[in-house]
Structures are given as structure tokens and as C-alpha cells.
Design an enzyme around this catalytic site. Structure first.
Site, PDB file in Angstrom:
ATOM      1  N   THR A 168     -23.655 -19.922  -3.278  1.00 26.19           N
ATOM      2  CA  THR A 168     -24.496 -19.942  -2.083  1.00 26.19           C
ATOM      3  C   THR A 168     -24.351 -18.604  -1.379  1.00 26.19           C
ATOM      4  O   THR A 168     -23.313 -17.938  -1.494  1.00 26.19           O
ATOM      5  CB  THR A 168     -24.099 -21.081  -1.131  1.00 26.19           C
ATOM      6  OG1 THR A 168     -24.922 -21.025   0.038  1.00 26.19           O
ATOM      7  CG2 THR A 168     -22.632 -20.973  -0.711  1.00 26.19           C
ATOM      8  N   ASN A 169     -25.375 -18.208  -0.642  1.00 23.39           N
ATOM      9  CA  ASN A 169     -25.284 -17.010   0.183  1.00 23.39           C
ATOM     10  C   ASN A 169     -25.028 -17.345   1.648  1.00 23.39           C
ATOM     11  O   ASN A 169     -24.924 -16.446   2.485  1.00 23.39           O
ATOM     12  CB  ASN A 169     -26.573 -16.185   0.055  1.00 23.39           C
ATOM     13  CG  ASN A 169     -26.582 -15.335  -1.202  1.00 23.39           C
ATOM     14  OD1 ASN A 169     -25.584 -14.702  -1.535  1.00 23.39           O
ATOM     15  ND2 ASN A 169     -27.704 -15.323  -1.901  1.00 23.39           N
TER      16      ASN A 169
ATOM     17  N   HIS B 240     -21.418 -15.827 -22.758  1.00 24.21           N
ATOM     18  CA  HIS B 240     -22.316 -16.525 -21.845  1.00 24.21           C
ATOM     19  C   HIS B 240     -23.100 -17.666 -22.495  1.00 24.21           C
ATOM     20  O   HIS B 240     -23.334 -18.694 -21.871  1.00 24.21           O
ATOM     21  CB  HIS B 240     -23.299 -15.514 -21.240  1.00 24.21           C
ATOM     22  CG  HIS B 240     -23.833 -15.918 -19.908  1.00 24.21           C
ATOM     23  ND1 HIS B 240     -24.299 -15.020 -18.981  1.00 24.21           N
ATOM     24  CD2 HIS B 240     -23.986 -17.128 -19.316  1.00 24.21           C
ATOM     25  CE1 HIS B 240     -24.703 -15.647 -17.898  1.00 24.21           C
ATOM     26  NE2 HIS B 240     -24.530 -16.933 -18.070  1.00 24.21           N
TER      27      HIS B 240
ATOM     28  N   TYR C 180     -26.225 -10.995 -13.974  1.00 17.45           N
ATOM     29  CA  TYR C 180     -26.600 -11.520 -12.670  1.00 17.45           C
ATOM     30  C   TYR C 180     -27.270 -10.445 -11.813  1.00 17.45           C
ATOM     31  O   TYR C 180     -26.813  -9.296 -11.749  1.00 17.45           O
ATOM     32  CB  TYR C 180     -25.388 -12.077 -11.931  1.00 17.45           C
ATOM     33  CG  TYR C 180     -24.870 -13.394 -12.466  1.00 17.45           C
ATOM     34  CD1 TYR C 180     -25.573 -14.134 -13.402  1.00 17.45           C
ATOM     35  CD2 TYR C 180     -23.654 -13.915 -12.029  1.00 17.45           C
ATOM     36  CE1 TYR C 180     -25.097 -15.340 -13.888  1.00 17.45           C
ATOM     37  CE2 TYR C 180     -23.163 -15.125 -12.501  1.00 17.45           C
ATOM     38  CZ  TYR C 180     -23.893 -15.830 -13.435  1.00 17.45           C
ATOM     39  OH  TYR C 180     -23.408 -17.021 -13.916  1.00 17.45           O
TER      40      TYR C 180
ATOM     41  N   ASP D 189     -16.827 -15.848  -9.657  1.00 19.37           N
ATOM     42  CA  ASP D 189     -17.505 -15.961 -10.950  1.00 19.37           C
ATOM     43  C   ASP D 189     -18.734 -15.053 -11.007  1.00 19.37           C
ATOM     44  O   ASP D 189     -19.614 -15.136 -10.150  1.00 19.37           O
ATOM     45  CB  ASP D 189     -17.921 -17.414 -11.172  1.00 19.37           C
ATOM     46  CG  ASP D 189     -18.607 -17.622 -12.507  1.00 19.37           C
ATOM     47  OD1 ASP D 189     -17.894 -17.729 -13.524  1.00 19.37           O
ATOM     48  OD2 ASP D 189     -19.850 -17.669 -12.535  1.00 19.37           O
TER      49      ASP D 189
ATOM     50  N   LEU E 126     -24.004 -28.820  -7.808  1.00 17.40           N
ATOM     51  CA  LEU E 126     -24.867 -29.517  -6.843  1.00 17.40           C
ATOM     52  C   LEU E 126     -26.302 -29.563  -7.356  1.00 17.40           C
ATOM     53  O   LEU E 126     -27.250 -29.746  -6.576  1.00 17.40           O
ATOM     54  CB  LEU E 126     -24.802 -28.828  -5.474  1.00 17.40           C
ATOM     55  CG  LEU E 126     -23.440 -28.907  -4.774  1.00 17.40           C
ATOM     56  CD1 LEU E 126     -23.431 -28.071  -3.508  1.00 17.40           C
ATOM     57  CD2 LEU E 126     -23.073 -30.361  -4.462  1.00 17.40           C
TER      58      LEU E 126
ATOM     59  N   LYS F 187     -35.735 -10.547 -24.794  1.00 19.17           N
ATOM     60  CA  LYS F 187     -34.480 -11.162 -24.374  1.00 19.17           C
ATOM     61  C   LYS F 187     -33.796 -11.756 -25.601  1.00 19.17           C
ATOM     62  O   LYS F 187     -34.424 -12.444 -26.413  1.00 19.17           O
ATOM     63  CB  LYS F 187     -34.745 -12.257 -23.352  1.00 19.17           C
ATOM     64  CG  LYS F 187     -33.479 -12.920 -22.814  1.00 19.17           C
ATOM     65  CD  LYS F 187     -33.822 -14.006 -21.798  1.00 19.17           C
ATOM     66  CE  LYS F 187     -32.560 -14.673 -21.268  1.00 19.17           C
ATOM     67  NZ  LYS F 187     -32.868 -15.758 -20.295  1.00 19.17           N
TER      68      LYS F 187
ATOM     69  N   GLN G 166     -17.564 -23.154 -19.652  1.00 19.74           N
ATOM     70  CA  GLN G 166     -18.307 -23.356 -18.416  1.00 19.74           C
ATOM     71  C   GLN G 166     -19.661 -23.971 -18.768  1.00 19.74           C
ATOM     72  O   GLN G 166     -20.466 -23.363 -19.468  1.00 19.74           O
ATOM     73  CB  GLN G 166     -18.494 -22.034 -17.665  1.00 19.74           C
ATOM     74  CG  GLN G 166     -19.119 -22.227 -16.295  1.00 19.74           C
ATOM     75  CD  GLN G 166     -19.224 -20.946 -15.493  1.00 19.74           C
ATOM     76  OE1 GLN G 166     -20.295 -20.620 -14.995  1.00 19.74           O
ATOM     77  NE2 GLN G 166     -18.109 -20.223 -15.361  1.00 19.74           N
TER      78      GLN G 166
ATOM     79  N   ASN H 107     -21.510 -22.693 -21.906  1.00 18.54           N
ATOM     80  CA  ASN H 107     -22.660 -23.390 -22.502  1.00 18.54           C
ATOM     81  C   ASN H 107     -22.502 -23.659 -23.997  1.00 18.54           C
ATOM     82  O   ASN H 107     -23.496 -23.923 -24.686  1.00 18.54           O
ATOM     83  CB  ASN H 107     -23.957 -22.599 -22.252  1.00 18.54           C
ATOM     84  CG  ASN H 107     -24.223 -22.376 -20.781  1.00 18.54           C
ATOM     85  OD1 ASN H 107     -24.425 -23.317 -20.032  1.00 18.54           O
ATOM     86  ND2 ASN H 107     -24.195 -21.114 -20.364  1.00 18.54           N
TER      87      ASN H 107
END
Length: 296
Positions: free
Chosen positions: A261-262, A128, A54, A49, A212, A97, A180, A159
Site C-alpha cells: 500500500t502507499n 519471479h 516493479y 519486498d 487482501l 515480454k 511466494q 509462483n
């Protein structure tokens, strides 16, 4: 790994790897990113995703560099999003923005995503954010055209509230494949505010971002919810994160959690959620602990 059909012949892995933090990693090398992709694929997590915005418009290119020359494209489903314009990167000249769901912007964004990710098509394109300045007829026609031209295989939203989704769908021939939304044990409103009900009515799977709660479900160690997650995790031999994800997977709305997560160690544990069984009473026990109230 279970797979969920979203529309036509497009299927996604039940657990999705969210790459929005990719540019935040201290190690952004191609080799390290490839290790993350491999850790996903080893578990059957094949859906990645993205969004154009990003990493300040950097993540798609980092991902594309990792895909080049490896023959991985046919094993991966690429999800990306467009519609947010932020004064950074290629939109550095923007004065403020804002959202842009014009046909021109959507088409240009998709073309740039295709170039950066070194691919001929996107498996799932999402708008988005709901755009209060949207011309739904123009936006819908642009999405239909992208599907017709083969640049994207399916389209959806992110959203959106039910009425936003219905408005856009009214101007389209292509079926919106998903919405999403933020959804977790600490973001339960969609279960009662109509968001999940609308998706179920439309037989449309939901995708859950921040499942999470931005890591809070892992780090918060006090309280009834934490105690119940830890107890269930101990019984199943997994950590509380796996239980929290299993809680979403148990719902009949066919929710696809997007895990970001990285940490390669955490990526390797994505599939542990599949080993946790959450029955109806357990689901409500966690729901009550999360909301602080028993059901009426």
C-alpha cells in the site's frame, strides 16, 4: 513483531511490506518513501519486498535513494525478484515480454539490484515466475554461486508449483527458502491444490502476495464473508483487513503476508493483525464463507 527463520541465519518479519506500488504514488519523493519505511520499522516490519521489474524497473532505485545515508540497511531485510523481462526501462529493446532464468541474466539482474538499492547483499532473492524454457541445472548453479559469493544470503522462488520447485531444488546445493504465491481468503486454492502441503512437507515458510486480494477484501461491502470479517473486526477493535491477514497468520504453514500500500495510515495498521486470534472453528467459518461451501 514475530520473526520467521527461512534458512540458516536469515530471518524475516512475519509481516512483509510489499513495495511493488511504490512508483504509482503521486508523491515519490525520498522523504515520503522514508516515511513509509519508518512506519514499518516502528512496528517491527523490517522486511521489504521488491522485484527488479516493479514500477517499470524503477522501484529498486527509488527505495535505494531512500536508504542512502540513513544507516538503515542493517535494520532491514531486502527481498527482490528477477526473471521477468518486460519491454520497458533497461529492457526497452526486448521484442516481447518473456522469462529469462539464464545464469547471465540472473547475475546481471542481481548486480543491478545491488547497485540501485545501494547495498552489498540481498537477503532473499526469488525467481519471479516458473520459466518453461528454464535449464534447471544452469539456473540452480547460478543461484548457488550468488550465495557462495555473498551477493545474496538466501534464495527462493515465486509462483512456482511443487514440481517446478522440486525440479530446481534437484540441481542445487542451497536450500530454496520460500515460495511466494498468491494467497488470501479470495485465493484459497493453494490450501488444497498441493502448494501449501508441499511447503509444509519441506518445512518451508510460504510468502503470500496479494493477501487482501488486491484490496477487494477491504472494499467489497456485501456478502457473508464481509459480514463475518466486520463482526470479528468489531470484536477485536480492528478493521476487516486485519482479520483477513490474521486468518493467514493462524495457519500452521507459517505464512508471511506481503502487504502493499502507499497509504501511511494503512502501513501503520499492519501490526493490528497480530492482535486478532483466529481459532480452528473461526478459520473454517471464514474459509466456508470465502469458498461458498461448507467443508464436505
Amino acid at each position: 513483531m514475530e520473526r520467521i527463520g527461512i534458512t540458516g541465519d536469515v530471518e524475516l518479519s512475519r509481516i512483509v511490506y510489499g513495495m511493488w506500488r511504490l512508483a504509482d504514488d503521486q508523491d515519490r519523493s525520498t522523504a515520503h518513501i522514508r516515511s513509509k519505511i519508518d512506519a514499518c520499522l516502528d512496528q517491527g516490519v523490517t522486511t521489504m519486498d521488491h522485484a527488479d521489474i516493479y514500477g517499470g524497473y524503477m522501484v529498486e532505485e527509488l527505495f535505494g535513494n531512500a536508504l542512502r545515508g540513513r544507516g538503515l540497511r542493517q535494520r532491514i531485510e531486502i527481498v527482490t525478484k528477477c526473471g521477468i523481462v518486460y519491454p520497458a526501462g533497461r529492457h526497452g529493446a526486448a521484442k516481447v515480454k518473456h522469462y529469462d532464468t539464464s545464469a547471465r541474466h540472473i547475475t546481471a539482474s542481481v548486480d543491478e539490484s545491488l547497485r540501485l538499492m545501494a547495498t552489498d547483499y540481498i537477503d532473499l532473492l526469488l525467481i519471479h515466475r516458473p520459466d518453461p524454457f528454464m535449464d534447471h541445472v544452469e539456473t540452480g548453479a547460478a543461484l548457488d554461486a550468488l550465495v557462495k559469493d555473498g551477493k545474496v544470503r538466501s534464495v527462493g522462488v515465486s509462483n512456482f508449483r511443487p514440481w517446478d520447485q522440486s525440479l530446481l531444488q534437484s540441481a542445487m546445493s542451497t536450500r530454496l527458502a520460500t515460495n511466494q504465491i498468491e494467497l488470501s481468503l479470495l485465493a484459497t486454492a493453494p490450501f488444497t491444490n498441493g502448494d501449501i502441503a508441499h511447503l509444509q512437507q519441506m518445512s518451508t515458510p510460504a510468502m503470500a502476495w496479494s493477501p487482501l486480494a488486491g484490496g477487494r477484501l477491504i472494499t467489497e461491502s456485501n456478502g457473508v464473508l464481509a459480514e463475518k470479517l466486520d463482526r470479528l473486526g468489531a470484536e477485536a477493535g480492528v478493521d476487516r483487513a486485519a482479520v483477513a491477514i490474521a486468518w493467514l497468520l493462524a495457519h500452521p504453514a507459517r505464512i508471511l503476508p506481503v502487504l502493499g500500500t502507499n497509504s501511511i495510515d494503512r502501513i501503520l495498521r499492519f501490526s493490528e493483525a497480530l492482535a486478532v486470534r483466529i481459532d480452528r472453528q473461526t478459520w473454517f467459518d471464514l474459509y466456508a464463507a470465502a469458498t461458498g461451501n461448507d467443508v464436505p
